[in-house]
Design an enzyme around this catalytic site. Structure first.
Site, PDB file in Angstrom:
ATOM      1  N   HIS A 243      27.438  24.964  16.704  1.00  0.00           N
ATOM      2  CA  HIS A 243      26.222  25.009  16.130  1.00  0.00           C
ATOM      3  C   HIS A 243      25.893  26.418  15.940  1.00  0.00           C
ATOM      4  O   HIS A 243      25.466  26.741  14.664  1.00  0.00           O
ATOM      5  CB  HIS A 243      25.291  24.223  16.904  1.00  0.00           C
ATOM      6  N   GLU A 244      26.115  27.278  16.808  1.00  0.00           N
ATOM      7  CA  GLU A 244      25.563  28.639  16.812  1.00  0.00           C
ATOM      8  C   GLU A 244      26.553  29.311  15.551  1.00  0.00           C
ATOM      9  O   GLU A 244      25.884  30.048  14.927  1.00  0.00           O
ATOM     10  CB  GLU A 244      25.728  29.629  17.795  1.00  0.00           C
TER      11      GLU A 244
ATOM     12  N   HIS B 222      25.047  28.781  12.137  1.00  0.00           N
ATOM     13  CA  HIS B 222      24.024  29.820  11.861  1.00  0.00           C
ATOM     14  C   HIS B 222      24.391  30.979  11.190  1.00  0.00           C
ATOM     15  O   HIS B 222      24.035  31.765  10.207  1.00  0.00           O
ATOM     16  CB  HIS B 222      23.121  30.217  13.159  1.00  0.00           C
TER      17      HIS B 222
ATOM     18  N   HIS C 131      24.328  32.715   7.558  1.00  0.00           N
ATOM     19  CA  HIS C 131      23.632  34.273   7.701  1.00  0.00           C
ATOM     20  C   HIS C 131      24.750  34.763   6.441  1.00  0.00           C
ATOM     21  O   HIS C 131      24.313  35.361   5.481  1.00  0.00           O
ATOM     22  CB  HIS C 131      23.735  34.880   8.720  1.00  0.00           C
TER      23      HIS C 131
HETATM   24 ZN    ZN Z   1      20.299  26.369  16.001  1.00  0.00          ZN
END
Ligand code: ZN
Length: 235
Positions: A101-102, A105, A109
Site C-alpha cells: 500500500h505504501e 503512494h 508520486h
Molecule cells: Zn495510505
C-alpha cells in the site's frame, strides 16, 4: 464559552469520535489477526516494498524502519517509505499488504497522480485551517461588531479546507490499496487466498479514512448550525 458544554450540536462531534474509534478498533483487530499469518513467500515488508518499487522502475525511494505500530507512511518530501515495527521485518500477510500500500503512494508520486498532488497542496492549508478556524469563529461569536461575521466566514472557509483535505485523502488511499492488490496478485508475491486477506486489512484501513472524513463533515455541519443560529439572531 461555557455554553458550549450545553450545546446540543455537540452530539455531532461525539458521533464523529465514536465512528473514528470504531474504525480504528476494527483496523487494529484485522491487522492484528493477519499479522499472525505468515506469508508463503516469506518476504518481509521491506523486501516486498523494495521488489514492488523496482517493478515500477522506482530506484530513488528509500525504505526505512520507523518506530510504532500502524505508523507506516510514504513521505514524498524526502522520498522515504517508512515501515513500522510490525511491518518492516515481518513476513506476515498484513505486513506485505501494508508495505505494498505504501509503495502505491510512492508510485502515485512518481506518476504525478493528481489527487495526491492536490492533497499535498492542501496539507499546509489544512493544518493551518483546522487550528485557526475555531479561535476565529469563537471570537466572531463572542464579540459584537462589524467584523464578527467576517471572522466567522473566514473560520468556516478555513475549516472547509481541512474537510476538503480529508475528502481528497479518500481517492488517494483507495487508489494506493488498489495498486497494492494488483501488484501482489500479478507478481505472484502472494497467493490468491493471501490476496483476499490483504484486501480485508486494507479495506479496514480505508474505513479509518472514511470515518475521518465523515467526522470532519459532522464537525463542519455543527459549525454551520452554530454560526447560522447566531446570524439569524443578528438579523
Ligand atoms: Zn495510505
Amino acid at each position: 464559552m461555557f455554553y458550549y458544554y450545553f450545546d446540543p450540536t455537540y452530539i455531532l462531534v461525539v458521533i464523529g469520535v465514536l465512528i473514528c474509534l470504531a474504525a480504528s478498533a476494527r483496523v487494529r483487530s484485522v491487522f492484528g489477526r493477519y499479522s499472525q499469518v505468515r506469508s508463503y513467500s516469506g518476504l518481509t515488508g521491506r523486501e516486498a516494498a523494495e521488489q514492488i518499487l523496482r517493478r515500477n522502475g522506482i530506484y530513488d525511494v528509500r525504505v526505512v524502519h520507523i518506530p510504532g505500530n500502524l505508523t507506516d507512511h510514504y513521505d514524498p518530501r524526502n522520498r522515504t517509505l517508512g515501515l513500522s515495527d510490525t511491518v518492516y521485518g515481518s513476513s506476515s500477510v498484513a505486513a506485505i499488504g501494508v508495505a505494498a500500500h505504501e509503495c502505491g503512494h510512492a508510485v502515485q508520486h512518481a506518476e504525478g497522480y493528481t489527487p495526491l498532488a492536490i492533497r499535498g497542496a492542501l496539507v499546509p492549508v489544512a493544518n493551518f485551517g483546522s487550528s485557526l478556524a475555531w479561535p476565529l469563529i469563537l471570537i466572531g461569536l463572542l464579540i459584537n461588531s462589524q467584523v464578527s461575521v467576517l471572522l466567522i466566514d473566514l473560520g468556516i472557509i478555513l475549516f472547509s479546507a481541512a474537510v476538503l483535505f480529508q475528502l481528497v485523502t479518500l481517492p488517494v488511499e483507495f487508489n494506493a490499496s488498489g495498486r497494492a492488490v494488483k501488484v501482489l496478485e500479478s507478481s505472484g508475491m502472494l497467493r490468491g487466498d493471501e490476496v483476499g486477506e490483504v484486501k480485508k486489512v486494507l479495506g479496514a484501513a480505508a474505513l479509518t479514512y472514511v470515518a475521518g472524513a465523515a467526522s470532519a463533515i459532522l464537525q463542519l455541519l455543527r459549525l454551520l448550525i452554530i454560526t447560522g443560529g447566531r446570524r439569524r439572531n443578528d438579523e
